[in-house]
Scaffold this active site. Structure first.
Site, short mmCIF file in Angstrom:
data_model
loop_
_atom_site.label_atom_id
_atom_site.label_comp_id
_atom_site.label_asym_id
_atom_site.label_seq_id
_atom_site.Cartn_x
_atom_site.Cartn_y
_atom_site.Cartn_z
N HIS A 93 67.45 7.00 6.76
CA HIS A 93 68.49 6.31 6.00
C HIS A 93 69.56 7.33 5.62
CE1 HIS A 93 66.90 8.24 2.42
NE2 HIS A 93 65.70 7.73 2.67
N ASP B 6 67.32 14.98 2.35
CA ASP B 6 67.26 13.85 1.40
C ASP B 6 67.32 14.33 -0.05
OD1 ASP B 6 65.48 12.17 -0.50
OD2 ASP B 6 65.86 10.75 1.11
N ASP C 63 53.72 12.28 1.51
CA ASP C 63 54.94 11.56 1.16
C ASP C 63 55.16 10.40 2.12
OD1 ASP C 63 57.12 11.18 -0.51
OD2 ASP C 63 58.45 12.43 0.69
N SER D 286 62.42 5.33 1.85
CA SER D 286 61.78 6.02 2.97
C SER D 286 60.50 5.35 3.42
CB SER D 286 61.49 7.48 2.60
OG SER D 286 62.68 8.23 2.52
#
Length: 388
Positions: free
Chosen positions: A354, A311, A162, A111
Site C-alpha cells: 500500500h 512504511d 508482523d 498491511s
C-alpha cells in the site's frame, strides 16, 4: 529530490511529506524479474520469451512495505540520479494490483488485509491474517509451497510475526496475536528460515531473551508472549537459534530462527527524536543467508523478503530514514537479482502492499505549497550526480 544535505552541498530539491492518511490509494507495482541488473532490455526480453510458458520452480517475493510509486521515484533520484534506474525498475515485466480491503468500516487497506490478498487471493477486513470476512481460515501460498515439498522462508526488518510475513504462514482473526502467529510457524506452517525482529513475542512476559526488556532506546519494549517459551520450542523442533550477525554467518543448519531485536530492527520516530536505522543484520545479508539455505531444496522454495522501514518511517514523516530503508531494500533486490541471473527457474516479484504517508516529490520552495496547515516538508535532498 531525496538525499541528505549538509554543509557545502547543493540544497535545491525538496520532498513534501504529509501526515499519514491510512494508506489512501492502495495501488502497488509488481514486477517479474529475470537475469541480472546489468542485462540489456533486449536480452531480458529474449530471456523472457525463451522461458515463456514454463512454471518457475522457486519464487522470491519482495515487499517494500508502504512503498508506492512516489517512494520509488524518490529513491531513484537519490540513489541513481536524473537518468538512473533502480534495480527494481529494470525488470522486464511490470503491472498494477489493488489491495483495498473488504473491511465494513473502510476500503482503505492495512498491511494485514493487503498481505492476505497476496497470500490467499481473497480480500478481507483490516487486521485479518489469512482469514475471510467471516474469520474462516484461507489456504495460503506459503503453506501450500511447504505441502508441495518446497523449502519456505521469511525475512523482514519488522517483527517476524508482523502482518506481512504472517499472512503467508499463519491464519488468525487479529494481526495483534503475534505470539499465536509464532506458535503457528513452529507447529503448523513450519517455515525453514525465519529471520527478523520481534523476539519479545517468543518469550513469556518478564522473561527476556538475548535482548533486554525496557531498553533505553525504547523502554516500552519487553517480552510479552503468552504461549510459553517459543524459542525453546523452536530449538526442540530442530531450529538453530541465532541473535547476531556472527551467529547467522556461522550456522549451517537447514532450519534457522534468527531474531535480532525486541521489536522492529530500527527505531521509527521523526528526525532527531530517537530515530535510528541500524539493523543488527542488514536486510541484504539476511536475504543472502535465507537464499543460501532454502535453495538447497531440490524441489524449489518460496521466500518472502520485506523492508518494513519504508512504511514505519513514512508513518513518522521521516524522509531521511525512509530513503535509507529504500536503499536497503534496493540492496536486497540486488541479492535476489544476482540469484535469479544464475537460476532462471526462479520468479522474482518486487512490490509494495500500500502507499504510506502520502509522499509527494516536488521542487524546492520557500513555503508549504499544500497550504493545509497539516502537511510538512522534508528535505531538501540532493539528486545524485547533479546540482538539483
Amino acid at each position: 529530490m531525496f538525499g541528505t544535505s549538509g554543509p557545502g552541498r547543493h540544497r535545491t530539491a525538496r520532498a513534501r511529506r504529509t501526515v499519514f492518511t491510512a494508506a489512501v490509494g492502495a495501488a502497488a507495482a509488481v514486477t517479474g524479474a529475470v537475469l541480472s541488473p546489468l542485462v540489456s532490455a533486449d536480452a531480458a526480453q529474449e530471456h523472457h520469451q525463451h522461458n515463456a510458458g514454463k512454471s518457475p520452480k522457486s519464487v522470491i517475493f519482495i515487499n517494500g512495505d508502504g512503498m508506492s510509486a512516489a517512494h520509488r521515484e524518490a529513491a531513484r533520484l537519490y540513489l541513481q540520479g536524473l537518468d538512473g534506474k533502480l534495480r527494481m525498475d529494470r525488470l522486464p515485466e511490470s503491472g498494477n494490483l489493488t489491495t483495498d480491503s473488504r473491511d465494513p468500516n473502510t476500503y482503505v487497506t492495512d498491511s494485514a488485509a493487503a498481505a492476505t490478498a497476496w497470500a490467499t487471493g481473497h480480500k478481507t477486513y483490516n487486521g485479518a491474517i489469512s482469514v475471510d470476512v467471516n474469520q474462516n481460515p484461507l489456504p495460503t501460498l506459503g503453506m501450500q509451497a511447504k505441502k508441495a515439498g518446497k523449502a519456505t522462508g521469511l525475512v523482514t526488518t519488522a517483527q517476524v510475526t508482523d502482518a506481512s510475513p504472517a499472512a503467508w504462514f499463519s491464519q488468525t482473526a487479529d494481526r495483534g496475536q503475534q505470539d499465536e502467529i509464532a506458535r503457528q510457524y513452529l507447529e503448523k506452517s513450519k517455515p525453514d528460515v525465519i529471520l527478523g525482529g520481534g523476539e519479545d513475542w517468543w518469550y513469556p512476559a518478564d522473561t527476556p531473551g538475548a535482548f533486554p526488556d525496557h531498553p533505553a532506546e525504547d523502554t516500552t519494549e519487553a517480552s510479552k508472549g503468552t504461549k510459553g517459551n517459543l524459542v525453546q520450542e523452536a530449538k526442540q523442533r530442530g531450529y538453530d537459534y541465532v541473535t547476531s550477525a556472527a551467529e547467522l554467518n556461522k550456522t549451517r543448519s537447514s532450519k534457522v530462527l534468527g531474531l535480532f531485536a525486541n521489536e522492529e530492527m530500527f527505531q521509527q520516530r521523526p528526525e532527531g527524536q530517537g530515530d535510528s536505522y541500524d539493523p543488527v543484520v542488514p536486510l541484504a545479508r539476511m536475504t543472502t543467508k535465507a537464499l543460501d539455505t532454502v535453495s538447497k531444496d531440490k524441489q524449489g522454495f518460496f521466500l518472502f523478503v520485506e523492508e518494513e522501514g519504508v512504511d514505519e518511517f513514512s508513518h513518522e514523516n521521516n524522509g531521511d530514514k525512509m530513503l535509507k530503508s529504500m536503499q536497503q531494500l534496493e540492496a536486497a533486490v540486488a541479492v535476489a537479482r544476482r540469484y535469479v541471473a544464475r537460476h532462471s527457474d526462479t520468479l522474482l516479484v518486487v512490490t509494495g502492499d500500500h502507499d504510506c504517508g502520502g509522499l509527494a516529490v516536488e521542487d524546492t520552495g520557500t513555503t508549504d505549497e499544500s497550504g493545509d496547515g497539516i502537511s510538512a516538508e522534508d528535505g531538501p535532498f540532493d539528486v545524485k550526480g547533479s546540482d538539483k
